[in-house]
Design a protein around this motif. Structure first.
Motif, PDB file in Angstrom:
ATOM      1  N   GLU A 117      -1.282  11.706  -0.028  1.00  0.00           N
ATOM      2  CA  GLU A 117      -2.077  11.909  -1.230  1.00  0.00           C
ATOM      3  C   GLU A 117      -3.069  13.047  -1.042  1.00  0.00           C
ATOM      4  O   GLU A 117      -3.298  13.843  -1.957  1.00  0.00           O
ATOM      5  N   HIS A 118      -3.658  13.134   0.145  1.00  0.00           N
ATOM      6  CA  HIS A 118      -4.624  14.194   0.446  1.00  0.00           C
ATOM      7  C   HIS A 118      -3.917  15.537   0.650  1.00  0.00           C
ATOM      8  O   HIS A 118      -4.331  16.569   0.095  1.00  0.00           O
ATOM      9  N   THR A 119      -2.837  15.532   1.439  1.00  0.00           N
ATOM     10  CA  THR A 119      -2.229  16.789   1.875  1.00  0.00           C
ATOM     11  C   THR A 119      -1.280  17.386   0.846  1.00  0.00           C
ATOM     12  O   THR A 119      -1.060  18.606   0.848  1.00  0.00           O
ATOM     13  N   GLN A 140      -0.923   6.240   1.504  1.00  0.00           N
ATOM     14  CA  GLN A 140      -1.858   5.186   1.142  1.00  0.00           C
ATOM     15  C   GLN A 140      -1.292   4.335   0.013  1.00  0.00           C
ATOM     16  O   GLN A 140      -1.512   3.116  -0.037  1.00  0.00           O
ATOM     17  N   LYS A 190      -1.705  18.096  -2.154  1.00  0.00           N
ATOM     18  CA  LYS A 190      -2.395  19.128  -2.934  1.00  0.00           C
ATOM     19  C   LYS A 190      -2.376  20.469  -2.192  1.00  0.00           C
ATOM     20  O   LYS A 190      -2.164  21.523  -2.794  1.00  0.00           O
ATOM     21  N   SER A 195      -3.162  11.503   4.983  1.00  0.00           N
ATOM     22  CA  SER A 195      -2.375  10.856   3.931  1.00  0.00           C
ATOM     23  C   SER A 195      -1.622  11.894   3.101  1.00  0.00           C
ATOM     24  O   SER A 195      -2.067  13.031   2.937  1.00  0.00           O
ATOM     25  N   LYS A 204      -7.678   9.156   6.661  1.00  0.00           N
ATOM     26  CA  LYS A 204      -7.279   9.528   5.297  1.00  0.00           C
ATOM     27  C   LYS A 204      -6.886  11.001   5.180  1.00  0.00           C
ATOM     28  O   LYS A 204      -6.139  11.374   4.277  1.00  0.00           O
ATOM     29  N   GLU A 205      -7.389  11.838   6.106  1.00  0.00           N
ATOM     30  CA  GLU A 205      -7.026  13.253   6.074  1.00  0.00           C
ATOM     31  C   GLU A 205      -5.538  13.466   6.335  1.00  0.00           C
ATOM     32  O   GLU A 205      -5.001  14.537   6.060  1.00  0.00           O
TER      33      GLU A 205
END
Length: 414
Positions: A397-399, A203, A401, A395, A392-393
């Motif tokens: 940035e999400h994954t 993103q 973590k 991305s 978004k799941e």
């Protein structure tokens, strides 16, 4: 912590040169950007030597960060032979360089890597990923069955400290393919040490290249971003046929192909697709140029039926605001979740051509900028908002973590 990341390259041209327009390279870069921001880890990436690339002269053109080191390795320039290639002494000399963790994307060689770790009594942990899962037992074979990858892929997962799947759909395929082929206790042992690492776009990158003003073409632009290959892997032949039929009814749109592997010439594309227009003289695109193309597109088409993840280009095009037309299966169907833009397939995973034509025409009629009435505009805005939320799941940035948590657990395990 020192990490070795083994990239599985697969995109190369007819001149025997690798291309950086390879989603496996793109996925490494996206993940590495998140890891260097969130950790102090030292990351080494195994990659082909520069002289084997067609489009770069320095690894800094891919990614430049003091915590990331690209290590040239003599890969055969062949997506199939790469999965069998294992120069034992060279790999041993590399693996012995005191790595805490290896993340291996070439699933078929994980047992070889594990053997080197054990023989040399190293404490190195091994995580295996698979971006091209072969499932011949459920009709989703990637290669002829006399050279099936699933034996080695299962073996690679079984010997690793963690097995990661690209999405729940591929995990389900692994379970269904394995249950009648491998003993239950080994299937369960893989699942008990597995995780889902769903990353397909950044993103931050989408925001970085987002233009202040999008320069629209005179007509709606359809993007076909996936590779065109001799095995019709992305169902480009059905797409050509649908476009020819629609073109007889209307000539108010254009089609751009990125054609990353160049296995089919642009001259052949022009012959088969009357709406085709060249972009940037058909040269390989930089990431900036690629995102510029996405933002000038209106519709993107993704028709994988034996690739359950459906690729990074789908996620990237959605992030850029394209209306996605996809095959009605697996992650494509989950993300898009709208019958108007999902193309029906039969039990043999063939594309329904009438359904494809319907979805393409509906997508063309639904482009915001063409002056649709307010009610239709509002409806499309809501549909696209839902698609983007589900997207978004995937991305980084999400994954990232989840990846960091999983890595820490593996490193802490005995």
């Amino acid at each position: 912590m020192r990490l070795l990341y083994i990239i599985q390259q697969s995109i190369y041209d007819n001149n025997g040169k690798w291309s950086t327009a390879d989603s496996n390279i793109g996925m490494f870069i996206g993940l590495a950007k998140e890891l260097v921001e969130k950790t102090d880890w030292e990351i080494h990436a195994l990659i082909a030597p520069l002289h084997d690339f067609s489009d770069i002269r320095s690894y800094n053109e891919i990614f430049d960060h003091p915590n990331v080191l690209f290590k040239p390795f003599d890969y055969p320039v062949d997506a199939f032979l790469n999965r069998q290639n294992f120069p034992a002494r060279d790999m041993e000399n590399l693996i012995k360089l005191d790595y805490d963790l290896i993340i291996n994307n070439i699933t078929e060689i994980s047992r070889n890597i594990k053997s080197i770790i054990e023989i040399n009594k190293l404490k190195t942990k091994l995580i295996t990923q698979c971006f091209w899962l072969d499932c011949p037992e459920i009709g989703e074979a990637k290669v002829p069955t006399n050279m099936s990858y699933d034996w080695r892929q299962f073996d690679g997962f079984e010997c690793s400290d963690l097995a990661t799947f690209t999405c729940n759909s591929t995990k389900e395929a692994f379970i269904n393919n394995s249950k009648d082929k491998f003993a239950d206790k080994y299937v369960h042992s893989v699942l008990n040490k597995s995780s889902v690492w769903d990353f397909g776009y950044s993103q931050k990158e989408a925001n970085e290249y987002s233009p202040m003003l999008i320069n629209r073409t005179a007509h709606p632009r359809i993007l076909f971003l996936n590779r065109l290959s001799g095995i019709n892997y992305s169902h480009h032949e059905e797409f050509f046929e649908a476009i020819r039929d629609i073109w007889e009814e209307r000539q108010d749109f254009e089609v751009v192909f990125t054609n990353p592997s160049r296995k089919i010439s642009f001259e052949e594309i022009a012959e088969k697709c009357p709406a085709y227009v060249p972009y940037k003289d058909n040269k390989p695109l930089s990431r900036k140029e690629y995102w510029e193309l996405l933002y000038t597109g209106d519709v993107s088409v993704h028709l994988f039926t034996i690739e359950r993840y459906s690729g990074c280009a789908l996620r990237e095009s959605i992030a850029a605001g394209n209306i996605p037309v996809v095959a009605q299966c697996y992650e494509q169907d989950r993300i898009v979740n709208n019958s108007q833009f999902t193309v029906e397939i039969d039990e043999d995973k063939n594309i329904d051509k009438e359904s494809l034509k319907y979805s393409l025409k509906h997508a063309l009629d639904s482009c915001f900028w063409r002056g649709a009435d307010a009610f239709h505009f509002t409806g499309m805005a809501e549909i696209m908002r839902g698609i983007k939320e589900r997207n978004k799941e995937s991305s980084f940035e999400h994954t990232a973590k989840i990846v960091i948590e999983d890595i820490n657990k593996v490193l802490e395990s005995k």
